[in-house]
Design an enzyme around this catalytic site. Structure first.
Site, PDB file in Angstrom:
ATOM      1  N   PHE A   7       0.831  -1.197   0.000  1.00 25.41           N
ATOM      2  CA  PHE A   7       0.000   0.000   0.000  1.00 25.41           C
ATOM      3  C   PHE A   7       0.864   1.245   0.000  1.00 25.41           C
ATOM      4  O   PHE A   7       1.883   1.305   0.710  1.00 25.41           O
ATOM      5  CB  PHE A   7      -0.873   0.062   1.265  1.00 25.41           C
ATOM      6  CG  PHE A   7      -1.994  -0.924   1.312  1.00 25.41           C
ATOM      7  CD1 PHE A   7      -3.278  -0.567   0.944  1.00 25.41           C
ATOM      8  CD2 PHE A   7      -1.758  -2.226   1.739  1.00 25.41           C
ATOM      9  CE1 PHE A   7      -4.322  -1.476   0.992  1.00 25.41           C
ATOM     10  CE2 PHE A   7      -2.797  -3.153   1.794  1.00 25.41           C
ATOM     11  CZ  PHE A   7      -4.077  -2.780   1.428  1.00 25.41           C
ATOM     12  N   ASP A   8       0.442   2.239  -0.738  1.00 28.04           N
ATOM     13  CA  ASP A   8       0.856   3.597  -0.430  1.00 28.04           C
ATOM     14  C   ASP A   8       0.160   3.958   0.885  1.00 28.04           C
ATOM     15  O   ASP A   8      -0.957   3.507   1.141  1.00 28.04           O
ATOM     16  CB  ASP A   8       0.422   4.547  -1.542  1.00 28.04           C
ATOM     17  CG  ASP A   8       0.598   5.992  -1.147  1.00 28.04           C
ATOM     18  OD1 ASP A   8       1.739   6.384  -0.856  1.00 28.04           O
ATOM     19  OD2 ASP A   8      -0.408   6.715  -1.101  1.00 28.04           O
TER      20      ASP A   8
END
Length: 222
Positions: A7-8
């Site tokens: 994930f960002d």
């Protein structure tokens, strides 16, 4: 087989826009939403100019340029407001449940973040879900959309298109480079970005219902 969901963090799991606008509002009441859009133009420029610059200084320099363009004066320590406030930026309401469901389904969860180690360490406590690995811009010596963070993660954790799905909100910082590298990807288009959705393997408006979409994208890539 180990399966990785990366994930960002800021913008995808944590409300980056709220954090920036609120920090600006502390200095210039009533101007937060307006100046956020100006700030949003400067931050990628600052990151690209000096990829090894620490994120605290990226935040400060981007704010300096924002204030200068708006004709506003910053006090000697004012530019540090964003870095100081970052550990308190709010987590999106759908974040913790989505991360927990992925882990319960056997996915390992990692962050590929345009941030420093100390700042992401402070943010982890707000996520309240175990994170299995983190690669920061500080680690990679480069900010996304540069490929460094993705390549570092792949090398460190033997991640390939067959066992990896990347999930992020930013079309520019995440979806475009992930596609270029052949990484399966889910675009979390939280703000109705009109850019080409074909950059992603799947698009969601938030993290609700993420698990089955990640499973589908993963299966299609194998």
């Amino acid at each position: 087989m180990i399966r990785w969901a990366t994930f960002d963090c800021f913008g995808t799991l944590v409300d980056w826009r709220h954090g920036i606008a609120t920090g600006i509002e502390l200095l210039f009441p009533g101007r937060g939403a307006e100046l956020l859009e100006v700030y949003n133009r400067f931050e990628p420029q600052v990151q690209a100019e000096t990829p090894v610059r620490r994120y605290r200084e990226v935040l400060a320099e981007s704010l300096r340029r924002t204030a200068a363009e708006a004709g506003l004066e910053l006090g000697p320590d004012d530019a540090s407001v964003l870095g100081t406030g970052l550990p308190y930026w709010p987590v999106f309401p759908d974040t913790r449940a989505a991360l927990a469901r992925l882990r319960e389904a056997g996915w390992r969860v990692a962050l590929l973040t345009n941030c420093d180690r100390d700042l992401i360490g402070e943010t982890q406590r707000r996520l309240a879900v175990p994170i299995d690995a983190i690669v920061t811009a500080e680690d990679a010596g480069e900010y996304k959309p540069g490929h460094g963070p993705f390549r570092r993660f792949a090398a460190a954790f033997e991640a390939t298109a067959g066992n990896w799905v990347h999930i992020a909100q930013s079309h520019f910082h995440d979806m475009v480079p992930a596609r270029a590298l052949g990484i399966p990807r889910v675009w979390v288009n939280r703000h109705g970005d009109p850019r080409d959705p074909a950059v992603a393997d799947a698009v969601l408006p938030g993290l609700d219902g993420l698990l089955p979409v990640v499973e589908r994208v993963h299966a299609a890539a194998r």
